[in-house]
Design a protein around this motif. Structure first.
Motif, PDB file in Angstrom:
ATOM      1  N   UNK A  48      76.767  23.760  31.563  1.00  0.00           N
ATOM      2  CA  UNK A  48      76.332  22.364  31.714  1.00  0.00           C
ATOM      3  C   UNK A  48      75.271  22.222  32.794  1.00  0.00           C
ATOM      4  N   UNK A  49      75.316  23.058  33.824  1.00  0.00           N
ATOM      5  CA  UNK A  49      74.276  23.011  34.862  1.00  0.00           C
ATOM      6  C   UNK A  49      72.942  23.507  34.310  1.00  0.00           C
ATOM      7  N   UNK A  50      72.973  24.516  33.467  1.00  0.00           N
ATOM      8  CA  UNK A  50      71.735  24.980  32.827  1.00  0.00           C
ATOM      9  C   UNK A  50      71.164  23.890  31.920  1.00  0.00           C
ATOM     10  N   UNK A  51      72.053  23.205  31.190  1.00  0.00           N
ATOM     11  CA  UNK A  51      71.616  22.095  30.330  1.00  0.00           C
ATOM     12  C   UNK A  51      70.987  20.988  31.167  1.00  0.00           C
ATOM     13  N   UNK A  52      71.595  20.660  32.296  1.00  0.00           N
ATOM     14  CA  UNK A  52      71.060  19.620  33.169  1.00  0.00           C
ATOM     15  C   UNK A  52      69.660  19.997  33.654  1.00  0.00           C
ATOM     16  N   UNK A  53      69.491  21.244  34.078  1.00  0.00           N
ATOM     17  CA  UNK A  53      68.171  21.695  34.533  1.00  0.00           C
ATOM     18  C   UNK A  53      67.143  21.565  33.415  1.00  0.00           C
ATOM     19  N   UNK A  54      67.533  21.875  32.188  1.00  0.00           N
ATOM     20  CA  UNK A  54      66.629  21.730  31.042  1.00  0.00           C
ATOM     21  C   UNK A  54      66.293  20.266  30.800  1.00  0.00           C
ATOM     22  N   UNK A  55      67.319  19.402  30.807  1.00  0.00           N
ATOM     23  CA  UNK A  55      67.104  17.966  30.586  1.00  0.00           C
ATOM     24  C   UNK A  55      66.160  17.369  31.620  1.00  0.00           C
ATOM     25  N   UNK A  56      66.244  17.853  32.855  1.00  0.00           N
ATOM     26  CA  UNK A  56      65.408  17.331  33.936  1.00  0.00           C
ATOM     27  C   UNK A  56      64.034  17.998  34.001  1.00  0.00           C
ATOM     28  N   UNK A  57      63.796  18.973  33.127  1.00  0.00           N
ATOM     29  CA  UNK A  57      62.489  19.624  33.053  1.00  0.00           C
ATOM     30  C   UNK A  57      62.209  20.644  34.134  1.00  0.00           C
ATOM     31  N   UNK A  58      63.261  21.183  34.746  1.00  0.00           N
ATOM     32  CA  UNK A  58      63.063  22.155  35.822  1.00  0.00           C
ATOM     33  C   UNK A  58      63.696  23.512  35.527  1.00  0.00           C
ATOM     34  N   UNK A  59      64.142  23.720  34.310  1.00  0.00           N
ATOM     35  CA  UNK A  59      64.877  24.947  33.973  1.00  0.00           C
ATOM     36  C   UNK A  59      64.091  26.216  34.298  1.00  0.00           C
ATOM     37  N   UNK A  60      62.763  26.184  34.145  1.00  0.00           N
ATOM     38  CA  UNK A  60      61.958  27.372  34.427  1.00  0.00           C
ATOM     39  C   UNK A  60      61.907  27.704  35.924  1.00  0.00           C
ATOM     40  N   UNK A  61      62.272  26.748  36.766  1.00  0.00           N
ATOM     41  CA  UNK A  61      62.268  26.971  38.210  1.00  0.00           C
ATOM     42  C   UNK A  61      63.671  27.015  38.816  1.00  0.00           C
ATOM     43  N   UNK A  62      64.687  27.056  37.967  1.00  0.00           N
ATOM     44  CA  UNK A  62      66.076  27.168  38.420  1.00  0.00           C
ATOM     45  C   UNK A  62      66.619  28.490  37.898  1.00  0.00           C
TER      46      UNK A  62
END
Length: 175
Positions: free
Chosen positions: A44-58
Motif C-alpha cells: 500500500x505504501x508503494x501504491x501511495x507513492x505511485x498515486x502521488x507521482x513520486x514512485x520513481x524517487x521512493x
C-alpha cells in the motif's frame, strides 16, 4: 541525489505514509526517499507513492541488517520518522550518532531523543505540511543543516550508554 531515510517496521503506527505524503510536497528535483524495513504495508505504501507521482524517487530497501545501519545513516542527508507513538525512538539517536539531522513527531519519548531546532525538528503527529516544510528547509539551507548535523553528533555522544550509566551512578552516589 539528496537522500531522506525512513527506517522502521512498515506498520500503520509508524507514519510512513506521512513521510511519503510530505516527500511528495517537496519541490526538490534531486531528492529521494529511502524506506528501510519490512511489514504488511509495503504494497500500500508503494501504491501511495505511485498515486502521488513520486514512485520513481521512493526506494524500498527492505530489511537492513544492523551492521549496515551506520553506513546507511551516514550516507543520507536526513532521517525522518513521523510516528503516531514511540516509546523512546533509539533510531533517532542512531542517526544522530552518525551526524545526521532528524525529524520526528512530538509524541511519546521522541522529544527526549530529539532536541528541537538543535539536532533536528519535532513536528505534530498530524502535521504532514509542517513535515514537508522542515524537510525542505534542511535540504535547502546548508548553514542550518551543517549546524544541526554537528549538534546531532554531539548530542548523541553526550547521551551514549556510558554517559548515561555515569549519570545514574552519580545519582546513586549522591544518596
Amino acid at each position: 541525489k539528496r537522500s531522506i531515510l525512513v527506517l522502521s517496521r512498515l506498520d500503520p503506527r509508524k507514519g510512513i505514509d506521512k513521510a511519503i505524503r510530505a516527500f511528495a510536497q517537496l519541490d526538490i528535483e534531486d531528492a529521494e526517499l529511502l524506506i528501510g524495513g519490512t511489514g504488511r504495508l509495503e504494497g500500500s505504501l508503494k501504491e501511495l507513492a505511485s498515486e502521488l507521482g513520486v514512485r520513481e524517487n521512493v526506494r524500498f530497501l527492505g530489511f537492513v541488517p544492523d551492521e549496515e545501519l551506520p553506513s546507511l545513516y551516514s550516507s543520507v542527508e536526513l532521517f525522518v520518522l513521523p510516528s503516531e507513538y514511540e516509546g523512546f525512538g533509539i533510531v533517532f539517536m542512531e542517526a544522530m550518532a552518525c551526524g545526521t539531522p532528524v525529524i520526528g513527531t512530538d509524541v511519546g519519548g521522541v522529544p527526549t531523543a530529539v532536541n528541537d531546532v538543535e539536532t533536528g525538528y519535532l513536528v505534530p503527529k498530524d502535521g504532514v505540511g509542517e513535515l514537508a516544510e522542515r524537510m525542505g528547509e534542511l535540504l535547502a539551507d546548508e548553514v542550518q543543516y551543517g549546524s544541526m548535523a554537528s549538534n546531532a553528533r554531539k548530542w548523541a555522544e553526550d547521551h551514549d550508554w556510558k554517559a548515561i550509566a555515569d549519570r545514574v551512578e552519580d545519582v546513586y552516589r549522591s544518596y
